[in-house]
Design a protein around this motif. Structure first.
Motif, short mmCIF file in Angstrom:
data_model
loop_
_atom_site.label_atom_id
_atom_site.label_comp_id
_atom_site.label_asym_id
_atom_site.label_seq_id
_atom_site.Cartn_x
_atom_site.Cartn_y
_atom_site.Cartn_z
N ASN A 6 93.94 28.17 -15.38
CA ASN A 6 94.06 28.49 -13.96
C ASN A 6 92.70 28.54 -13.30
O ASN A 6 92.50 28.05 -12.20
CB ASN A 6 94.76 29.84 -13.81
N ILE A 7 91.77 29.18 -14.02
CA ILE A 7 90.43 29.28 -13.44
C ILE A 7 89.83 27.90 -13.23
O ILE A 7 89.32 27.58 -12.15
CB ILE A 7 89.52 30.12 -14.37
N SER A 8 89.97 27.06 -14.25
CA SER A 8 89.33 25.75 -14.12
C SER A 8 89.99 24.93 -13.02
O SER A 8 89.32 24.30 -12.21
CB SER A 8 89.37 25.00 -15.45
N VAL A 13 90.08 22.86 -7.55
CA VAL A 13 90.65 22.80 -6.21
C VAL A 13 89.62 23.19 -5.17
O VAL A 13 89.46 22.53 -4.14
CB VAL A 13 91.88 23.73 -6.12
N GLN A 14 88.87 24.25 -5.50
CA GLN A 14 87.82 24.66 -4.57
C GLN A 14 86.82 23.54 -4.35
O GLN A 14 86.42 23.23 -3.22
CB GLN A 14 87.11 25.89 -5.12
N LEU A 16 87.23 20.38 -4.76
CA LEU A 16 87.80 19.28 -3.98
C LEU A 16 87.91 19.65 -2.52
O LEU A 16 87.64 18.83 -1.63
CB LEU A 16 89.18 18.90 -4.54
N GLU A 17 88.27 20.90 -2.29
CA GLU A 17 88.36 21.32 -0.89
C GLU A 17 87.02 21.24 -0.20
O GLU A 17 86.90 20.81 0.94
CB GLU A 17 88.92 22.73 -0.81
N ALA A 18 86.00 21.68 -0.94
CA ALA A 18 84.66 21.60 -0.38
C ALA A 18 84.30 20.15 -0.08
O ALA A 18 83.72 19.83 0.97
CB ALA A 18 83.64 22.21 -1.34
N GLU A 19 84.66 19.30 -1.01
CA GLU A 19 84.38 17.87 -0.81
C GLU A 19 85.07 17.33 0.42
O GLU A 19 84.47 16.64 1.25
CB GLU A 19 84.84 17.12 -2.08
N VAL A 20 86.34 17.69 0.54
CA VAL A 20 87.10 17.23 1.71
C VAL A 20 86.47 17.75 2.98
O VAL A 20 86.32 17.02 3.97
CB VAL A 20 88.57 17.68 1.59
N GLU A 21 86.07 19.00 2.94
CA GLU A 21 85.45 19.58 4.12
C GLU A 21 84.17 18.84 4.47
O GLU A 21 83.90 18.53 5.63
CB GLU A 21 85.16 21.07 3.85
#
Ligand SMILES: [Zn+2]
Length: 237
Positions: A6-8, A13-14, A16-21
């Motif tokens: 879950n952590i990994s 996800v974080q 990827l989200e940063a990347e998308v942002e």
DNA sequence: CGTCTTTGACCCGCGC
DNA sequence: GCGCGGGTCAAAGACG
């Protein structure tokens, strides 16, 4: 182990989200830059038109009583009266035979290979209305083979038949701009700019080329801006 | 059989 | 004038 996973995955996800942002911000910047370029281009164009009009002073009054000293080929310069707009479509990288159902009925009347682009260019004429003068040229984009560049010229004298517009078209549309028309007033098309740089990649390997593509287009835009600036300063009295 | 695409011929403007 | 490149025509063919 579940917790670890879950952590990994959460980290991923974080990430990827940063990347998308980040990409979104980049996109925003590019849109802004494009807006600046567009307005610069418009002002430059109006300057050029003004200067051309000044150069042959009072052309309107002179067309009949033109003296023989003006009989040079000076009056060649004309503005494009017809609107031409460029629209980019996204299509499958494999061929859809270069035809796009966009609400109008087009009849293909030619196809040529051009010098600077390996993909052929197709010529269409609108024949929904018997006297519709609109033509369009469709050619695959040089950098991205999955993009179609459609160049429309003229204006339809009828309504588009929007019944057969495929829904994949509306989200496949990338950008509609670059209208050139001779109107001294501000054209109403300027603020509608949605620049979208095809971040449809799903693999990580997709990251690198798209990044490079972004940098490349950035460089192109900067080159364009500097050349525009140079022209502008050389034009300024 | 009608309709639309294909595709080589043709045309026209432009630079050498 | 000639070649080249882009745009258009129209005969032929594919397709239902
Ligand atoms: Zn039309």
């Amino acid at each position: 182990m579940d917790a670890q996973q879950n952590i990994s995955t959460g980290e991923k996800v974080q990430e990827l989200e940063a990347e998308v942002e980040r990409l979104r911000k980049e996109n925003e910047n590019l849109s802004l830059l494009f807006g600046v370029i567009h307005s610069n281009y418009n002002s430059l164009k109006s300057q050029l038109q003004l200067r051309q009009i000044q150069e042959r002073g009072g052309l309107f009054a002179c067309t009949e009583s033109c003296s023989s000293q003006e009989s040079n080929k000076r009056a060649k310069i004309e503005f494009p009266k017809e609107k031409t707009s460029q629209v980019l479509f996204r299509t499958d990288s494999t061929d859809t035979s270069l035809v796009v159902k966009d609400g109008y009925q087009w009849r293909k009347y030619g196809q040529k290979i051009t010098k600077d682009n390996p993909s052929p260019r197709a010529y269409f004429r609108c024949f929904m209305s018997p006297r519709c003068p609109v033509k369009k040229k469709v050619q695959r984009c040089l950098l991205d083979r999955s993009l179609l560049v459609a160049t429309y010229e003229g204006e339809h004298n009828h309504e588009p038949d929007a019944r057969h517009v495929s829904p994949s078209l509306t989200n496949g549309l990338v950008m509609a701009s670059t209208t050139s028309s001779y109107s001294p007033t501000v054209n109403p098309f300027a603020p509608n700019i949605t620049l979208d740089l095809t971040l449809s990649g799903t693999n990580q390997e997709m990251k690198e080329p798209s990044q490079r593509f972004v940098e490349d287009s950035k460089n192109r835009i900067e080159d364009y801006v500097t050349s525009l600036r140079r022209i502008q300063t050389s034009l300024r009295p």
